[in-house]
Design an enzyme around this catalytic site. Structure first.
Site, PDB file in Angstrom:
ATOM      1  N   CYS A  36      17.200 -23.302  -2.056  1.00 47.70           N
ATOM      2  CA  CYS A  36      17.613 -23.402  -0.662  1.00 47.70           C
ATOM      3  C   CYS A  36      17.953 -22.005  -0.147  1.00 47.70           C
ATOM      4  O   CYS A  36      18.348 -21.137  -0.929  1.00 47.70           O
ATOM      5  CB  CYS A  36      18.841 -24.321  -0.595  1.00 47.70           C
ATOM      6  SG  CYS A  36      19.625 -24.466   1.020  1.00 47.70           S
ATOM      7  N   GLY A  37      17.832 -21.802   1.134  1.00 44.19           N
ATOM      8  CA  GLY A  37      18.240 -20.531   1.722  1.00 44.19           C
ATOM      9  C   GLY A  37      19.717 -20.237   1.515  1.00 44.19           C
ATOM     10  O   GLY A  37      20.149 -19.089   1.558  1.00 44.19           O
TER      11      GLY A  37
END
Length: 163
Positions: A36-37
């Protein structure tokens, strides 16, 4: 029944309860994901664990693959990634669902808590944070974008560990 009585396996698959995992300490529960970012928040979560872990506090990572498949790995792959990439020492649970019909019982309680803007309900994304006191009462909820070193989050933790 207290949220601490909820049965949840550790990442290695061994059966446990949330209370056993938190060991009666205040805890920051975070639904985590490796792809995930927001994954770099692992570093800040580990810093919280290192700073306050000796003061009767723990971070607990709860892997979840519900948001665009950003936690696709096996338990072994998740453990290896967290250890090798971020040096994670805080406890991690089995991969769970935080929303929907198969929502884990821990999150059935957590999502009833409103965040700072007064919004309760479904978890919005990876790295949403719930702060519990030693009795398992949810005392705060923080949106995923609230970083682990955010002064509001740190003050809330310090309010629990220093009282």
């Amino acid at each position: 029944m207290s949220i601490l009585d909820a049965k949840i396996a550790r990442l290695d698959g061994s059966p446990s309860t949330l209370g056993e995992i938190t060991a009666g300490r205040p805890a920051l529960l975070v639904n985590v994901a490796s792809k995930c970012g927001l994954t770099p928040q692992y570093a800040g979560l580990e810093e919280l664990q290192e700073k306050y872990g000796d003061e009767a506090f723990t971070v607990v990572g709860l892997p979840c693959n519900q948001f665009y498949g950003q936690e696709p790995g096996s338990a072994e792959e998740i453990a290896e990634f967290c250890s090798a990439t971020y040096g994670v020492t805080f406890p991690m649970t089995e991969k769970i669902e935080v929303n929907g019909e198969d929502r884990h019982e821990v999150y059935r309680t957590l999502v009833e808590t409103p965040n700072e803007e007064g919004e309760a309900g479904d978890v919005s994304w990876n790295f949403e944070k719930f702060l519990l006191d030693a009795n398992g009462e949810v005392v705060a909820r923080f949106k995923p974008q609230v970083l682990p070193d955010d002064p509001r989050l740190v003050a809330a933790i310090e309010g629990l560990v220093r009282d």
